[in-house]
Design an enzyme around this catalytic site. Structure first.
Site, PDB file in Angstrom:
ATOM      1  N   SER A 223       0.864  -1.218   0.124  1.00  6.64           N
ATOM      2  CA  SER A 223      -0.066   0.098  -0.056  1.00  6.64           C
ATOM      3  C   SER A 223       0.980   1.288  -0.108  1.00  6.64           C
ATOM      4  CB  SER A 223      -0.910  -0.083   1.279  1.00  6.64           C
ATOM      5  OG  SER A 223      -1.935   0.851   1.103  1.00  6.64           O
ATOM      6  N   ASP A 445      -9.205  -4.506  -5.578  1.00 10.54           N
ATOM      7  CA  ASP A 445      -8.543  -3.636  -4.289  1.00 10.54           C
ATOM      8  C   ASP A 445      -9.471  -2.350  -4.047  1.00 10.54           C
ATOM      9  OD1 ASP A 445      -7.001  -1.918  -2.591  1.00 10.54           O
ATOM     10  OD2 ASP A 445      -5.285  -3.256  -3.335  1.00 10.54           O
ATOM     11  N   HIS A 473      -7.514  -5.833  -0.211  1.00  8.93           N
ATOM     12  CA  HIS A 473      -6.280  -5.027  -0.131  1.00  8.93           C
ATOM     13  C   HIS A 473      -5.073  -5.665   0.016  1.00  8.93           C
ATOM     14  CE1 HIS A 473      -3.920  -1.306  -0.205  1.00  8.93           C
ATOM     15  NE2 HIS A 473      -3.955  -1.374   1.111  1.00  8.93           N
TER      16      HIS A 473
END
Length: 505
Positions: A223, A445, A473
């Site tokens: 991320s 996602d 995610h």
């Protein structure tokens, strides 16, 4: 403001000292620290040894830590490290440095979680047998000179606030709340606020590489950690061995475009959840119309929030963040359905549990510094500053395009609009001279939408896209296909085939 995405649960950080930090450029002193795993999980992983150290880094790398002018000149931050080493390690390659995202997520905590092996959602033995797993808390995060400038009461108000403050009065109240938060952080940290930005943290990461004794960096970033890794690759391309960037952030995307991208991503993920509910009514008590059930729960909470233990009210904001939290993993879908069903029956317990896990709020009502750091880092990086009037217009426009998530993502931009600190943007160019970098994207996602994957790979110039056709995610190590491709790259530097797509199962 939504976090770019924490991939693992947020727990209150340990902030007690772990001994003095090694001075910049010196070898750190490692000490056994099994208590970190014991505090987080209740025990250490079998066969794993945990060691901790601290290093000192210049607060302002632009001054080299020695100049007498500029914010933070001549001062240092402490960066906390944890190293997990398997007793089965053979033919050691080096260290795999981890960042879980956020920004604001603890790499120390994540290294502990990942040390427990693939059966528990951690790293496969093929990796822990060849690498030390090294987590670090970036500057300002958890155990690394943590930034703390938002009160528990302010965070409660912020998370509990209506996700779509429709009336002008409600919107103005939200502006005032963000201005108050920004002023408090500015009063406490002044001209040092920009020093928590991503480029400074990426330079810290090279100090981490040197501290663990690796000539070149091997890195796994999730991320926001993809942005940190991409920045490192631009600053130190010749010091890259292998980077896996999972859940790509597009560094060239400014505040408005990034917020709209997340609104679209969460709306798409929520649609996937509602379709799952329809097809799995036996596991989804709010079927057949999950969207209507969730929307109704939020609307009811605006006017008549359910009270939980201690009189805490499940306002529309808390219900909304329970939804956000649940969309980070496909396993969270069933939890969300149960939570909304129980809320309808007068029990908000599961709503609070989901929302609190996202917010970093403990059972005692105290918060970790996850969102203090998140706000500070995001706003230090961001140069675009839309007006309040423009945000108000986008709130209305995005309500039409992304009805559940658009308004919240629009008004969330107020956090950085009202932020007092100067900006320190990170670079957005090619990693000239770096080896191939693997950029992993998940088609479902919500937090870092799949479209950003190719954009990051293209920007770097050396990116190779690996696609997982799954939900939630981030992707590694979710399936055999993804795991095999990433492991081969980390261990043997074998780059995944062009256009490789891994099925959901």
């Amino acid at each position: 403001m939504l976090a770019a995405g924490c991939t693992l649960p947020a727990f209150a950080p340990r902030t007690e000292t772990q001994g003095g930090a090694a001075a910049p450029g010196t070898t750190p002193t490692w000490r056994d620290c099994p208590e970190v795993a014991e505090d987080l999980v209740g025990r250490g992983a079998p066969g794993m040894r945990y060691e901790c150290a601290k290093i000192a880094v210049p607060r302002n790398w632009d001054t080299g830590g020695g100049a007498t002018a500029g914010p933070g000149a001549g001062e240092t931050f402490e960066i906390s490290l944890l190293r997990a080493r398997s007793s089965k390690q053979r033919d050691r390659i080096g260290s795999l440095v981890i960042n879980p995202g956020g920004p604001g997520g603890s790499g120390v905590d994540t290294a502990v979680y990942l040390s427990f092996g693939q059966a528990f959602g951690g790293l496969p033995a093929s990796i822990t047998d060849r690498f030390d797993i090294v987590g670090f808390d970036p500057r300002g995060v958890a155990r690394s000179s943590p930034i703390k400038c938002i009160s528990d009461a302010e965070l409660d108000t912020s998370f509990g606030f209506a996700p779509d403050p429709a009336s002008q009065e409600s919107f103005d109240d939200y502006v005032a709340l963000n201005r108050k938060i920004g002023r408090g952080c500015g009063d406490k940290y002044g001209d040092q606020l920009p020093l928590y930005g991503t480029e400074q943290a990426a330079r810290d990461m090279d100090a981490v590489r040197a501290a663990v004794g690796d000539e070149k960096l091997t890195y796994l970033g999730y991320s926001y950690g993809t942005l940190l890794g991409a920045t490192y690759a631009q600053l130190y391309p010749q010091r890259v061995r292998a980077l896996v960037l999972d859940g790509a952030v597009d560094p060239q995307q400014k505040l408005i475009a990034g917020s709209e991208s997340q609104a679209k991503g969460f709306e798409r993920a929520f649609g996937n959840f509602t379709r799952w509910c329809t097809a799995n009514a036996g596991r989804c008590p709010i079927a057949p119309d999950a969207r209507a059930a969730v929307t109704s729960a939020i609307d009811k909470a605006k006017v008549s929030p359910v009270r939980g233990a201690g009189g805490r009210e499940a306002t529309s904001g808390w219900v909304f963040y329970a939804v956000i939290s649940s969309l980070y993993t496909e396993s969270g879908w069933e939890e969300l359905a149960r939570a909304v069903d129980k809320l309808e029956g007068g029990d908000p317990t599961d709503v609070f549990r989901l929302a609190d896990a996202y917010a970093g709020r403990g059972e005692d009502g105290h918060y970790s510094n996850l969102f203090d750091a998140n706000l500070t880092i995001n706003c230090a990086d961001e140069t675009e500053k839309p007006s309040r009037e423009q945000i108000r217009q986008l709130q209305s426009q995005w309500r039409e395009k992304y009805p559940l998530f658009g308004p919240s993502l629009a008004v969330g931009m107020l956090a950085c609009v009202e932020w007092p600190g100067q900006r320190d943007p990170y670079p957005t160019g090619k990693a000239v001279g770096a080896p191939p970098i693997v950029v992993v994207g998940t088609t479902g996602d919500p937090a870092t939408p799949y479209e950003q994957t190719a954009r990051l790979a293209t920007m770097l110039g050396v990116g190779r896209v690996l696609t997982w056709e799954g939900e939630g995610h981030t992707a590694y190590p979710q399936t055999t296909c993804v795991t095999d491709a990433v492991d081969a790259y980390l261990i043997s530097l074998t780059v995944p085939g062009e256009g490789l797509r891994c099925p959901a199962r």
